[in-house]
Design a protein around this motif. Structure first.
Motif, PDB file in Angstrom:
ATOM      1  N   UNK A 122      -1.207 -32.515   1.066  1.00 55.82           N
ATOM      2  CA  UNK A 122      -0.173 -32.682   0.048  1.00 55.82           C
ATOM      3  C   UNK A 122       0.758 -33.811   0.482  1.00 55.82           C
ATOM      4  N   UNK A 123       0.935 -34.798  -0.387  1.00 55.13           N
ATOM      5  CA  UNK A 123       1.725 -35.978  -0.025  1.00 55.13           C
ATOM      6  C   UNK A 123       3.175 -35.624   0.291  1.00 55.13           C
ATOM      7  N   UNK A 124       3.684 -34.534  -0.305  1.00 55.58           N
ATOM      8  CA  UNK A 124       5.063 -34.141  -0.024  1.00 55.58           C
ATOM      9  C   UNK A 124       5.236 -33.695   1.421  1.00 55.58           C
ATOM     10  N   UNK A 125       4.143 -33.256   2.068  1.00 53.37           N
ATOM     11  CA  UNK A 125       4.239 -32.756   3.435  1.00 53.37           C
ATOM     12  C   UNK A 125       4.238 -33.877   4.468  1.00 53.37           C
ATOM     13  N   UNK A 126       3.994 -35.112   4.025  1.00 55.71           N
ATOM     14  CA  UNK A 126       3.925 -36.216   4.983  1.00 55.71           C
ATOM     15  C   UNK A 126       5.291 -36.535   5.592  1.00 55.71           C
ATOM     16  N   UNK A 127       6.300 -36.649   4.737  1.00 55.37           N
ATOM     17  CA  UNK A 127       7.649 -36.975   5.194  1.00 55.37           C
ATOM     18  C   UNK A 127       7.637 -38.187   6.121  1.00 55.37           C
ATOM     19  N   UNK A 128       8.185 -38.011   7.352  1.00 49.77           N
ATOM     20  CA  UNK A 128       8.314 -39.145   8.258  1.00 49.77           C
ATOM     21  C   UNK A 128       7.014 -39.498   8.965  1.00 49.77           C
ATOM     22  N   UNK A 129       5.922 -38.779   8.676  1.00 50.30           N
ATOM     23  CA  UNK A 129       4.635 -39.097   9.296  1.00 50.30           C
ATOM     24  C   UNK A 129       3.810 -40.058   8.438  1.00 50.30           C
ATOM     25  N   UNK A 130       4.304 -40.399   7.247  1.00 56.66           N
ATOM     26  CA  UNK A 130       3.519 -41.205   6.307  1.00 56.66           C
ATOM     27  C   UNK A 130       3.131 -42.556   6.897  1.00 56.66           C
ATOM     28  N   UNK A 131       4.081 -43.230   7.542  1.00 60.89           N
ATOM     29  CA  UNK A 131       3.782 -44.547   8.100  1.00 60.89           C
ATOM     30  C   UNK A 131       2.727 -44.459   9.190  1.00 60.89           C
ATOM     31  N   UNK A 132       2.837 -43.453  10.034  1.00 56.10           N
ATOM     32  CA  UNK A 132       1.855 -43.275  11.093  1.00 56.10           C
ATOM     33  C   UNK A 132       0.469 -42.978  10.553  1.00 56.10           C
ATOM     34  N   UNK A 133       0.389 -42.168   9.502  1.00 57.56           N
ATOM     35  CA  UNK A 133      -0.907 -41.841   8.903  1.00 57.56           C
ATOM     36  C   UNK A 133      -1.546 -43.090   8.312  1.00 57.56           C
ATOM     37  N   UNK A 134      -0.761 -43.891   7.599  1.00 51.30           N
ATOM     38  CA  UNK A 134      -1.301 -45.129   7.022  1.00 51.30           C
ATOM     39  C   UNK A 134      -1.865 -46.035   8.112  1.00 51.30           C
ATOM     40  N   UNK A 160       0.021 -35.906  11.879  1.00 44.22           N
ATOM     41  CA  UNK A 160      -0.748 -37.118  12.164  1.00 44.22           C
ATOM     42  C   UNK A 160      -2.199 -36.783  12.508  1.00 44.22           C
ATOM     43  N   UNK A 161      -2.397 -35.821  13.375  1.00 41.20           N
ATOM     44  CA  UNK A 161      -3.758 -35.463  13.782  1.00 41.20           C
ATOM     45  C   UNK A 161      -4.546 -34.849  12.635  1.00 41.20           C
ATOM     46  N   UNK A 162      -3.876 -34.019  11.827  1.00 37.95           N
ATOM     47  CA  UNK A 162      -4.575 -33.363  10.716  1.00 37.95           C
ATOM     48  C   UNK A 162      -5.001 -34.375   9.659  1.00 37.95           C
ATOM     49  N   UNK A 163      -4.091 -35.240   9.241  1.00 40.11           N
ATOM     50  CA  UNK A 163      -4.422 -36.220   8.206  1.00 40.11           C
ATOM     51  C   UNK A 163      -5.458 -37.215   8.704  1.00 40.11           C
ATOM     52  N   UNK A 164      -5.318 -37.672   9.932  1.00 42.92           N
ATOM     53  CA  UNK A 164      -6.290 -38.618  10.467  1.00 42.92           C
ATOM     54  C   UNK A 164      -7.690 -38.006  10.468  1.00 42.92           C
ATOM     55  N   UNK A 165      -7.795 -36.764  10.910  1.00 39.71           N
ATOM     56  CA  UNK A 165      -9.102 -36.116  11.009  1.00 39.71           C
ATOM     57  C   UNK A 165      -9.763 -35.993   9.645  1.00 39.71           C
ATOM     58  N   UNK A 166      -9.003 -35.603   8.639  1.00 38.02           N
ATOM     59  CA  UNK A 166      -9.593 -35.349   7.321  1.00 38.02           C
ATOM     60  C   UNK A 166      -9.887 -36.657   6.584  1.00 38.02           C
ATOM     61  N   UNK A 167      -8.927 -37.587   6.584  1.00 40.43           N
ATOM     62  CA  UNK A 167      -9.099 -38.832   5.824  1.00 40.43           C
ATOM     63  C   UNK A 167     -10.152 -39.727   6.467  1.00 40.43           C
ATOM     64  N   UNK A 168     -10.175 -39.789   7.791  1.00 40.13           N
ATOM     65  CA  UNK A 168     -11.125 -40.671   8.469  1.00 40.13           C
ATOM     66  C   UNK A 168     -12.538 -40.112   8.529  1.00 40.13           C
ATOM     67  N   UNK A 169     -12.721 -38.841   8.184  1.00 40.95           N
ATOM     68  CA  UNK A 169     -14.064 -38.260   8.197  1.00 40.95           C
ATOM     69  C   UNK A 169     -15.010 -39.009   7.248  1.00 40.95           C
ATOM     70  N   UNK A 170     -14.702 -39.102   5.961  1.00 40.93           N
ATOM     71  CA  UNK A 170     -15.599 -39.862   5.084  1.00 40.93           C
ATOM     72  C   UNK A 170     -15.624 -41.348   5.397  1.00 40.93           C
ATOM     73  N   UNK A 171     -14.514 -41.891   5.909  1.00 41.51           N
ATOM     74  CA  UNK A 171     -14.498 -43.309   6.267  1.00 41.51           C
ATOM     75  C   UNK A 171     -15.499 -43.578   7.384  1.00 41.51           C
ATOM     76  N   UNK A 172     -15.564 -42.693   8.366  1.00 41.58           N
ATOM     77  CA  UNK A 172     -16.520 -42.869   9.449  1.00 41.58           C
ATOM     78  C   UNK A 172     -17.957 -42.826   8.963  1.00 41.58           C
ATOM     79  N   UNK A 173     -18.249 -41.886   8.060  1.00 46.35           N
ATOM     80  CA  UNK A 173     -19.604 -41.807   7.517  1.00 46.35           C
ATOM     81  C   UNK A 173     -19.952 -43.072   6.733  1.00 46.35           C
ATOM     82  N   UNK A 174     -18.999 -43.575   5.947  1.00 47.47           N
ATOM     83  CA  UNK A 174     -19.253 -44.791   5.171  1.00 47.47           C
ATOM     84  C   UNK A 174     -19.365 -46.018   6.080  1.00 47.47           C
TER      85      UNK A 174
END
Length: 623
Positions: free
Chosen positions: A84-96, A156-170
């Protein structure tokens, strides 16, 4: 007809064994307080190559790979539902930065580790390096639950793991396509066009599937009892259609579909998310058991010291270099960057995708492609065990984990919760009082107890309260219905055995009574809010007493026959549900005024106060 042990298991028995072993390993890990992933890997190896009880290829057959692919898709979709994007708060820049910079940097550093550490060819290194972008939500989620990190590094760890999963496969698909073009099997235009079309179709299907589900659920186009079945059917359709166009692009499609639904503010979202969480626990267990049981020791025998060098280079060089470069200048504290950099466990997606591309590369005549599967399993095993046992102490050493003692959330500001919170805080146990009325929090503020002004069920509480810091919840407002709602809604978060509420007022007509199956566990001897307030107005107070061999619980009860025991304090924390209390432990109780105790005992107030107060625990407050 069931087969004999020499012939193997029939598919039904094999699947039943996978479920029993997987869930059993998770339960045992919970009891032993060890990482569940480690025990699942160990259990899979034991029932598979060690004892030969399970051979997925022999017992389940050719559908094993398809079952694992579907399970991974469901796991990634559930991961998308948590974003949920609302849960990012101050971690948004790091996730990007971890996604847009960390992923390509990770691809490069991983490929270098494979080339110079494992000694693979550039072709195999490029493909496997792309897959190694994946850090694995199937592993990260259980580790975060156990390590109890602070909010931002956990996000940071949760978003990276989920978002980068399909990126790694691609990335692996892109590298493999480039190898086909270089080998002359396809033109550059064909390779690029196929990849771009596949990614475009996957993106469109994922967005359309998520939007369609959100629209149909919100407008009532799907009845309540069919929402979960429809969701699963659409999920599988989106995954299958996307994979038909470009292999492994279905992972991108289902992740996007989950993210769209997570941010659609659906009224039934929590119900859907919890169902998917339960399904994911089953699927993660099954996939890990299947992959570990399918291990062939003979393939591992083909590895040499370079495999150890590769794992060391990945953990100590490739992963830290990519993350630290990506987060440079992000403004994140250096401790958080260090924690994220040295936390990169890999999971089932890495093993599943590496095995697929390893066989494809071998089919192209690239001999070391056959090593991708064994290297992936070694990397997963090493990182799961390493991070499983070191993440929590490493985070504590950096000061980035929640307190060692789980705290208490008291919902409802009143004289009672202020007094109880003061005693809990004096025992150095984290406590916070929550209320939607700032005036109700006045007593807690005056007592120096942390407060939260807002609705515990609201979005602001989810974003600002780090729930992982708390292990027990007490709903103690003057509204019985709200207490029941809070206890029922947050029971899955805390565990139903750790959620309590004040007794409901018994004077309501039967038609107004709430079902007994809802709500939390009984507290304070079954006293209602009104009965507690009546005692407090009469001068009763919350007090803490340390019990000793000379002053056991029985003696305390004899001295305070009317007192109401509330909680037990020991070296591990606080317990609201207990049957007995031992020597050296402390008791928090609601006790009558000293004058009432003195009258009952036939002594003076001073004598009663001296008898009821232990030297270690001076009473707080005045009668």
């Amino acid at each position: 007809m069931a087969t004999t042990p020499a012939e193997g298991l029939d598919p039904v028995s094999a699947i039943a064994l996978v479920g029993a072993v997987g869930i059993g390993a998770q339960w045992l890990a919970w009891r032993l307080r060890v990482p569940g992933i480690v025990l699942m890997l160990l259990a899979g190896v034991l029932v598979g190559p060690v004892f030969g009880l399970l051979d997925p290829e022999r017992d389940i057959g050719p559908i094993t790979d398809s079952v694992i692919s579907i399970a991974v898709a469901v796991i990634l979709f559930e991961g998308g539902l948590t974003l949920n994007f609302h849960a990012l708060n101050d971690a948004a820049k790091g996730v990007r930065r971890l996604v847009f910079l960390g992923a390509p940097l990770g691809w490069l550093t991983s490929a270098l580790a494979l080339r110079y550490g494992a000694g693979l060819s550039w072709e195999s290194s490029a493909v496997f390096g792309g897959i190694m972008i994946v850090t694995g939500p199937t592993v990260i989620a259980p580790l975060l639950r156990q390590a109890r990190l602070e909010r931002r590094p956990a996000t940071l760890l949760q978003w990276e793991a989920i978002v980068n999963d399909p990126i790694g496969a691609l990335a692996a698909v892109l590298a493999y396509g480039a190898i086909i073009v270089l080998n002359g099997s396809a033109s550059l235009a064909q390779g690029v066009g196929h990849f771009v079309i596949g990614v475009g179709v996957a993106t469109a299907l994922g967005l359309a599937g998520g939007w369609g589900i959100a629209w149909s659920f919100r407008t009532g186009r799907v009845p309540e009892f069919m929402k979960v079945p429809v969701l699963v059917a659409v999920l599988l359709a989106v995954f299958a259609l996307s994979d038909l166009v470009l292999h492994e692009s279905g992972l991108l499609a289902v992740t996007l579909m989950g993210v769209v639904i997570a941010n659609a503010d659906l009224p039934s979202y929590e119900e859907l998310r919890r169902f998917k969480e339960h399904a994911t626990i089953l699927l993660v267990s099954g996939v890990f058991i299947l992959l570990a049981a399918d291990l062939d020791f003979s393939t591992l025998a083909g590895l040499d010291w370079r495999a150890v060098a590769f794992v060391a280079a990945t953990v100590l060089l490739a992963r830290p270099a990519a993350v630290l470069l990506a987060l440079a200048g992000s403004g994140l504290p250096w401790k958080e960057r260090i924690l994220v950099a040295f936390t990169g466990p890999r999971g089932v997606v890495l093993v599943a995708v590496a095995g697929l591309f390893g066989s494809l590369l071998a089919g192209l005549g690239i001999e070391d492609g056959a090593l991708l599967g064994p290297l992936a399993f070694v990397l997963v095993s090493a990182t799961v065990v390493l991070h499983g046992f070191t993440l929590a102490p490493f985070a504590r050493w950096l000061g980035l984990s929640a307190t060692g003692t789980p705290g208490v959330l008291l919902v409802g500001g009143s004289r009672f919760t202020a007094g109880l919170a003061a005693e809990i805080a004096a025992a150095e146990i984290p406590v916070r009082v929550v209320d939607t009325n700032l005036y109700h929090l006045r007593g807690a503020r005056e007592a120096g107890v942390p407060i939260f002004y807002g609705d515990i069920l609201g979005e602001s509480a989810e974003q600002q309260l780090h729930m992982v810091d708390y292990g027990t919840l007490l709903a103690a407002t003057d509204n019985d219905a709200y207490n029941t709602l809070v206890a029922t809604d947050l029971a899955p978060e805390f565990g139903r055995d750790r959620v309590f509420q004040l007794a409901r007022y018994k004077g309501d007509a039967p038609r107004h009574a709430l079902p007994s199956t809802l709500g939390g566990r009984a507290f304070a001897g079954g006293l209602t809010y009104g009965e507690l307030e009546q005692r407090l107005r009469a001068g009763w107070q919350c007090r803490t007493t340390r019990l000793t061999a000379e002053f056991p619980f029985a003696a305390w009860q004899e001295m305070h026959p009317e007192a109401v025991p509330l909680a037990r304090l020991d070296g591990r924390g606080i317990a609201f549900d207990w049957k007995e209390i031992g020597e050296g432990e402390r008791l928090i109780a609601l006790t009558p005024p000293r004058a009432a105790v003195a009258a009952a005992q036939g002594t003076t107030v001073e004598q009663a106060a001296e008898a009821g107060r232990q030297p270690e625990e001076p009473a707080r407050g005045a009668d």
